[in-house]
Design an enzyme around this catalytic site. Structure first.
Site, PDB file in Angstrom:
ATOM      1  N   PHE A 144       0.871  -1.175   0.000  1.00  0.00           N
ATOM      2  CA  PHE A 144       0.000   0.000   0.000  1.00  0.00           C
ATOM      3  C   PHE A 144       0.908   1.225   0.000  1.00  0.00           C
ATOM      4  CE2 PHE A 144      -2.474   3.488   1.688  1.00  0.00           C
ATOM      5  CZ  PHE A 144      -3.463   3.508   0.729  1.00  0.00           C
ATOM      6  N   THR A 145       0.456   2.295  -0.655  1.00  0.00           N
ATOM      7  CA  THR A 145       1.313   3.459  -0.933  1.00  0.00           C
ATOM      8  C   THR A 145       2.031   3.984   0.320  1.00  0.00           C
ATOM      9  OG1 THR A 145      -0.667   4.835  -0.717  1.00  0.00           O
ATOM     10  CG2 THR A 145      -0.037   4.184  -2.935  1.00  0.00           C
ATOM     11  N   ARG A 402      -5.588   3.912  -9.648  1.00  0.00           N
ATOM     12  CA  ARG A 402      -4.765   2.993  -8.852  1.00  0.00           C
ATOM     13  C   ARG A 402      -4.007   2.132  -9.846  1.00  0.00           C
ATOM     14  NH1 ARG A 402      -4.696   4.335  -3.152  1.00  0.00           N
ATOM     15  NH2 ARG A 402      -3.412   5.755  -4.321  1.00  0.00           N
ATOM     16  N   PHE A 469       0.913  10.426  -7.024  1.00  0.00           N
ATOM     17  CA  PHE A 469      -0.467  10.413  -7.518  1.00  0.00           C
ATOM     18  C   PHE A 469      -1.315  11.528  -6.922  1.00  0.00           C
ATOM     19  CE2 PHE A 469      -2.153   8.534  -3.641  1.00  0.00           C
ATOM     20  CZ  PHE A 469      -1.039   7.900  -3.117  1.00  0.00           C
TER      21      PHE A 469
HETATM   22  N1  F0G Z   1      -3.554   1.139   4.918  1.00  0.00           N
HETATM   23  C1  F0G Z   1      -4.519   0.991   4.001  1.00  0.00           C
HETATM   24  C2  F0G Z   1      -4.890  -0.391   3.533  1.00  0.00           C
HETATM   25  C3  F0G Z   1      -5.164   2.114   3.483  1.00  0.00           C
HETATM   26  O1  F0G Z   1      -6.125   1.944   2.571  1.00  0.00           O
HETATM   27  C4  F0G Z   1      -4.792   3.395   3.940  1.00  0.00           C
HETATM   28  C5  F0G Z   1      -5.404   4.593   3.392  1.00  0.00           C
HETATM   29  C6  F0G Z   1      -3.779   3.499   4.892  1.00  0.00           C
HETATM   30  C7  F0G Z   1      -3.194   2.351   5.364  1.00  0.00           C
HETATM   31  C8  F0G Z   1      -3.302   4.840   5.407  1.00  0.00           C
HETATM   32  O2  F0G Z   1      -4.235   5.367   6.258  1.00  0.00           O
HETATM   33  O3  F0G Z   1      -4.968   7.473   5.125  1.00  0.00           O
HETATM   34  O4  F0G Z   1      -5.409   7.092   7.543  1.00  0.00           O
HETATM   35  O5  F0G Z   1      -3.113   7.548   6.755  1.00  0.00           O
HETATM   36  N2  F0G Z   1      -6.092   4.581   2.350  1.00  0.00           N
HETATM   37  C9  F0G Z   1      -6.821   5.694   1.766  1.00  0.00           C
HETATM   38  C10 F0G Z   1      -7.452   5.233   0.495  1.00  0.00           C
HETATM   39  C11 F0G Z   1      -6.056   6.943   1.654  1.00  0.00           C
HETATM   40  O6  F0G Z   1      -8.030   6.102  -0.188  1.00  0.00           O
HETATM   41  O7  F0G Z   1      -7.402   4.055   0.156  1.00  0.00           O
HETATM   42  P1  F0G Z   1      -4.441   6.968   6.423  1.00  0.00           P
END
Ligand code: F0G
Length: 477
Positions: A144-145, A402, A469
């Protein structure tokens, strides 16, 4: 608990057949406050998209009609959560809301210790700084990013050990988030267990399309890691949704509650990072939870540097109260059924229209397969970025790329990462939109699909250094 308790609509009528005819679910809430939204004219949408550099992250929210950018921090809170907001104890230290939150995490997730953080990446930062040393290796079930970036900034190298099916949008396996134990073991043998501080397991897997991990796989990962002295850290951001899929798909769990499955799932891990902005139904918040005393001790020290004192971690007391209450609501059976039911509703209509999407439909979003949607656009011309821009112009629906833009560049070679999945994500906030919003959305996607031959790719004209992105800009070729 029986399945009848879970779904009273399916209870047999006295004297009637045991299984009634199909019945639809309905949202287990009614709306008592509304927020108006407006659709701009097509000319205004074209101008707004151009001003945003063809990046949906750079649109103004006011210019969006139906916002499916993310399910993160965009859900609607309940009256019970809003009432809790009025009970914020805004003391610098020892707020009563912290103790409520701590109790909710212990009760529903089962970890011994926790520190609040402002959101998920705050927890990822602390965890990576504490556990990763320069030259370490972190295996995970797809990147994950923000998670991978924090691992890299701490000196680690991320390795994808997800099952191959996860990279195939058409594979119908029920648990495409699973870890491939052979890939994991091969990596550990190659680099040595002492260079692997933990295995990073996400449930569900966002970048694979919201695909779940099975309990059996989680148990196998735990057993393997225990035998090699390696921790397992869960990204619990959407673990409630994962628990729902286990209840629906994994033999032996059909009569267990989602709350019960969640607790068992977390018990197979040593700690978790959490973005409360998803499952936990709040607009801001997160936490880092740990079972080991000494690792927790370090987290409690470090949180003061980056987030705030260990009893608020960058949150107001009221935010912690809302999250404690959101956790409670998130595991209720009728809530989670209608949450994922809405995603499945949107997915079913797109499938009926022949639109290529990632299958099976995942927990938080529909992911359109942009390389099959726009096969004439090569991946280095950003087909998913182009499709997200086209969708906004068509109907004011905001989606998210994505694909290659999100994947970023290889820090060693500087080349783009070219992920096998080049996707546009239609992400559903919880408790926010109705079935009619879903209809407007699939009708617009179907319209673009009918005219897909006209589409053209993009050129990146501005590229930020980190998490590009979010702020990159593009021009149509
Ligand atoms: N892990 C996962 C699987 C996530 O989807 C996200 C965030 C994070 C960690 C980080 O959490 O944003 O509270 O700092 N996902 C959002 C998305 C940004 O749009 O999928 P965060």
């Amino acid at each position: 608990m029986t399945s009848g308790d879970r779904d009273p609509l399916l209870e047999p009528r006295p004297g009637g057949p045991r299984m009634p005819r199909h019945r639809s679910w309905a949202e287990p809430f009614r709306i008592k406050m509304v927020e108006p939204i407006h659709l701009l004219t097509r000319a205004e949408r074209v101008a707004a998209m151009a001003a945003a550099g063809n990046n949906t992250f750079l649109l103004r929210s006011e210019d969006v009609f139906i916002d499916l950018l993310t399910d993160s921090g965009t859900s609607a809170m309940s009256d019970y959560q809003w009432a809790g907001m009025m009970l914020g104890d805004e003391a610098y230290a020892g707020s009563r809301n912290f103790y409520h939150l701590e109790a909710a995490v212990q009760r529903y997730y089962g970890y011994r210790h926790m520190v609040p953080t402002h959101q998920g990446r705050g927890a990822e930062n602390l965890l990576s700084k504490i556990l990763i040393k320069e030259g370490d290796h972190v295996p995970g079930n797809m990147y994950f990013t923000t998670t991978r970036l924090h691992q890299e900034l701490a000196g680690g190298t991320f390795h994808d050990v997800i099952v191959d099916e996860a990279h195939d949008a058409t594979d119908l396996s029920p648990f495409k988030g699973n870890v491939d134990l052979a890939k994991l073991a091969a990596l550990v043998d190659e680099v040595g267990a002492e260079r692997v501080p933990y295995v990073s397991v996400a449930a569900t897997v966002n970048m694979a399309g919201g695909q779940p991990i099975s309990m059996a796989n989680m148990r196998a990962v735990r057993d393997y890691c225990r035998s090699r002295g390696i921790r397992v850290i869960l990204d619990a951001t959407r673990a409630v949704e994962n628990a729902y899929f286990i209840q629906r798909r994994e033999p032996g769990f059909e009569d267990r509650s989602v709350a019960d499955i969640l607790l068992e799932f977390c018990s197979l891990t040593d700690g978790c990072t959490m973005s409360g902005k998803k499952d936990a139904l709040v607009n801001i918040g997160g936490w880092l939870a740990l079972n080991e005393d000494d690792v927790f001790e370090e987290a409690r020290n470090l949180v003061v540097v980056y987030e705030g004192l260990h009893t608020y971690g960058g949150l107001a007391g009221r935010d912690m109260e809302a999250m404690a209450r959101g956790i409670e609501e998130s595991v209720q059976e009728d809530h989670i059924r209608s949450r994922i039911g809405q995603v499945e509703y949107l997915g079913k209509h797109l499938i009926d229209e022949g639109v290529p999407i990632v299958l099976p439909v995942g927990g938080h979003a529909i992911f359109i397969d942009a390389m099959r949607f726009y096969p004439q656009i090569p991946q280095d011309q950003f087909p998913a970025q182009a499709l997200a821009a086209d969708l906004y112009v068509d109907s004011g629906v905001r989606a998210m790329e994505r694909g290659v833009v999100s994947a970023g560049r290889d820090p060693e070679t500087g080349d783009h990462h070219y992920p096998k999945l080049e996707l546009v994500r239609l992400t559903l906030p919880r408790r926010v939109y109705t079935q009619a919003h879903m209809d407007v959305t699939w009708e617009s996607v179907a319209e673009l699909f009918d005219h897909r031959a006209d589409a053209r790719g993009m050129r990146m004209v501005y590229e930020p250094k980190y998490l590009r992105f979010f702020q990159a800009r593009f021009e149509r070729l």
